[in-house]
Write a protein that holds these residues in place. Structure first.
Motif, mmCIF file in Angstrom:
data_model
loop_
_atom_site.group_PDB
_atom_site.id
_atom_site.type_symbol
_atom_site.label_atom_id
_atom_site.label_comp_id
_atom_site.label_asym_id
_atom_site.label_seq_id
_atom_site.Cartn_x
_atom_site.Cartn_y
_atom_site.Cartn_z
ATOM 1 N N TYR A 105 9.226 -1.683 -7.845
ATOM 2 C CA TYR A 105 10.041 -0.463 -7.850
ATOM 3 C C TYR A 105 10.860 -0.365 -9.137
ATOM 4 O O TYR A 105 11.491 -1.331 -9.550
ATOM 5 N N SER A 164 18.061 2.249 4.655
ATOM 6 C CA SER A 164 18.587 3.614 4.718
ATOM 7 C C SER A 164 19.809 3.672 5.626
ATOM 8 O O SER A 164 20.803 4.353 5.316
ATOM 9 N N GLU A 168 2.866 1.436 -1.344
ATOM 10 C CA GLU A 168 4.237 1.329 -0.853
ATOM 11 C C GLU A 168 4.836 -0.028 -1.202
ATOM 12 O O GLU A 168 5.991 -0.109 -1.656
ATOM 13 N N SER A 178 22.719 2.024 3.783
ATOM 14 C CA SER A 178 23.191 2.810 2.636
ATOM 15 C C SER A 178 24.105 3.967 3.047
ATOM 16 O O SER A 178 24.846 4.496 2.221
ATOM 17 N N GLY A 226 7.213 1.231 -3.984
ATOM 18 C CA GLY A 226 8.409 1.551 -3.220
ATOM 19 C C GLY A 226 8.194 2.465 -2.033
ATOM 20 O O GLY A 226 7.316 3.334 -2.021
ATOM 21 N N TYR A 227 8.985 2.248 -1.006
ATOM 22 C CA TYR A 227 9.022 3.094 0.187
ATOM 23 C C TYR A 227 10.440 3.067 0.722
ATOM 24 O O TYR A 227 11.224 2.138 0.444
ATOM 25 N N GLU A 228 10.778 4.068 1.493
ATOM 26 C CA GLU A 228 12.123 4.128 2.078
ATOM 27 C C GLU A 228 12.148 3.271 3.334
ATOM 28 O O GLU A 228 11.473 3.572 4.320
ATOM 29 N N ASP A 229 12.920 2.202 3.275
ATOM 30 C CA ASP A 229 13.010 1.285 4.400
ATOM 31 C C ASP A 229 14.072 1.783 5.377
ATOM 32 O O ASP A 229 15.205 2.097 4.970
ATOM 33 N N GLU A 240 20.475 0.143 -2.310
ATOM 34 C CA GLU A 240 19.290 0.962 -2.593
ATOM 35 C C GLU A 240 18.422 1.033 -1.340
ATOM 36 O O GLU A 240 18.053 0.008 -0.771
ATOM 37 N N LYS A 241 18.104 2.266 -0.904
ATOM 38 C CA LYS A 241 17.324 2.408 0.334
ATOM 39 C C LYS A 241 15.815 2.340 0.099
ATOM 40 O O LYS A 241 15.040 2.300 1.058
ATOM 41 N N ILE A 242 15.408 2.344 -1.154
ATOM 42 C CA ILE A 242 13.992 2.221 -1.492
ATOM 43 C C ILE A 242 13.701 0.770 -1.852
ATOM 44 O O ILE A 242 14.429 0.142 -2.618
#
Length: 504
Positions: A205, A188, A177, A191, A181-184, A198-200
């Protein structure tokens, strides 16, 4: 004149010619110059040249190692204690790189290309599974958002979103991650109202199977010193991140090609998109790799020195108040404003205050130095280690009470990108160096033959003289018998025998 004496004279003439011609060619450096001119013409970035195919697709394997710093006393650190970090790694990936969309421009004097890289995990070279191993480290997205929040309204809004998403100053994520990358949750949330955000988030990344943008290189056709030199990056001949023209300049190569006939006294300039700047290296020592002689070039302390220690670095200060000490470079201008700081691993070559502020830092030249081992004749990279560390500037921020005790450059991870020339490439370089050595030293071969002929000439002269002396001794007078000595009046004594009587 006998045949033997003729041979002596012939050998003498040949000896004289070999010595005169050999010494003359050596002094004039004729063959060395011819060989160097040949190298300058062959080591160019044009289709069909000796180096073009390997430049587009480098054959030696490249490995990327990632080392993370796991913080073990988060709460104590937030309350003012010294952070305690454990180094975890390496997590090793085989790096595949090649030049894509290669096209010649400006009548073959320049070539454009994209440097594409991809990474494949290598479990046998790693300490664990990146999909399972957890690392507790700085929550970089949160710190990036807080650093951009200026003014009462924005700070209030950010604090509300932090509470709503449950975001903390530190986070625990898997190695996968953190890298890819991970969805923070905070990104999020932002965004939703700002789609451009960028939500990732990930340190690498969008860097697997991607490139850093278009490069335009000099081919070296017009001047061998320009071989591999970057002319433009992303269509620009200079950067816009920094405050001075010198700091924004794009100099040298991208680190993949260097001109032949290197000199120990020159500086090697390398433009690094990861650092958003040009760095330089200087000669350190002679080394040998797989039987190939090389010069080791390393970045000196002055590259990342403070503006007080090296005034030329003043342009890398984001603002006059944000000038960091020696060994650090704040790269926030090219990292979307995030408070990211670059350094060498474990703050190698940095002021002592930075490693002393962190429990677990131990800078060592052997493990943390960046270096390039280049064969001076061809400019070929025979070994290299690029080492860099990613840190986050943690400081007190108005409106965020949890940051009140913080004022640290906090290490997140460092990478080690390494390459050693493979056996097949080493054999080709060794063969080329042998040819260069033989041709360049051809005058010395002539001198050597001349010396051998000189020895032969001396031996023949001595033998001829000895034989002449021996011949003179054979033809000189010697008495017939001892009676000569007894008759000094009659000169030479002639012995007579009685004549036989035929009638007897």
């Amino acid at each position: 004149m006998t045949r033997r004496s003729c041979a002596v004279y012939v050998v003498g003439i040949i000896c004289a010619h070999l010595l005169v011609i050999g010494i003359g060619l050596f002094v004039a450096q004729t063959f060395r110059t011819l060989m160097h001119n040949r190298l300058k013409k062959e080591i160019v970035l044009v289709e069909g040249s000796r180096v073009f195919a390997s430049w587009k697709t480098p054959p030696p394997p490249v490995y990327m190692e990632f080392f993370f710093f796991n913080v073990t006393n988060v709460q104590e650190f937030l309350e003012g204690a010294k952070p305690v970090l454990d180094q975890v790694g390496p997590y090793t990936y085989r790096e595949y790189r090649y030049k894509d969309n290669v096209s010649m421009v400006e009548n073959d004097t320049m070539v454009s290309a994209y440097n594409t890289k991809s990474f494949v995990f290598m479990r046998e070279r790693s300490v664990g599974d990146p999909a399972e191993d957890n690392i507790t480290t700085v929550n970089i997205p949160l710190w990036a958002v807080m650093s951009k929040a200026k003014g009462f309204m924005k700070v209030t809004m950010v604090n509300f979103m932090i509470s709503a998403t449950g975001s903390q100053l530190f986070t625990t994520r898997t190695v996968d991650e953190l890298l890819w990358g991970y969805e923070d949750p905070l990104l999020s949330r932002i965004s939703q109202s700002s789609p451009e955000v960028e939500k990732i988030f990930g340190l690498m990344y969008k860097k697997n199977g991607s490139n850093d943008g278009e490069f335009v290189y000099h081919t070296g056709v017009q001047n061998y010193m320009d071989y591999g030199r970057v002319e433009t990056w992303k269509g620009q001949s200079e950067l816009t991140f920094w405050s001075t023209e010198q700091s924004n300049s794009i100099n040298g190569s991208d680190g993949s090609a260097f001109h032949p006939l290197l000199d120990k006294n020159e500086r090697i300039y390398i433009f690094t998109p990861d650092l958003c700047r040009t760095i330089y290296m200087e000669f350190e020592k002679d080394v040998e790799v797989n039987g190939i002689p090389a010069y080791r070039f390393t970045p000196p302390r002055s590259v990342l020195a403070s503006k007080e220690e090296n005034p030329a670095n003043e342009g890398f200060c984001v603002t006059p108040q944000e000038c960091l000490g020696t060994g650090l470079l704040k790269v926030s201008p090219c990292r979307k404003g995030a408070p990211v700081v670059a350094s060498f691993p474990h703050f190698y070559l940095a002021d002592d205050q930075y490693p002393d502020a962190i429990e677990g830092m131990s800078p060592q030249r052997e493990h943390h130095q960046t270096f390039l081992d280049l064969n001076p004749t061809t400019g070929v990279i025979v070994r290299a280690n690029k080492r860099a560390q990613i840190n986050v500037l943690l400081s007190r921020m108005s409106g965020f009470p949890k940051t009140r005790n913080l004022n640290t450059v906090f290490p997140v991870m460092f990478l080690n990108e390494s390459v050693v020339i493979d056996d097949a490439s080493a054999a080709r370089v060794q063969k080329l160096l042998l040819i260069v050595t033989l041709v360049s030293n051809f005058p010395l071969i002539l001198v050597g033959l001349g010396v051998i002929m000189l020895l032969v000439f001396i031996i023949l002269l001595l033998r001829a003289r000895r034989q002449k002396t021996s011949a003179e001794d054979d033809t000189s007078y010697s008495p017939v018998n001892d009676k000569e000595k007894d008759d000094p009046q009659n000169g030479t004594y002639i012995g007579l025998t009685p004549k036989p009587d035929p009638q007897a």
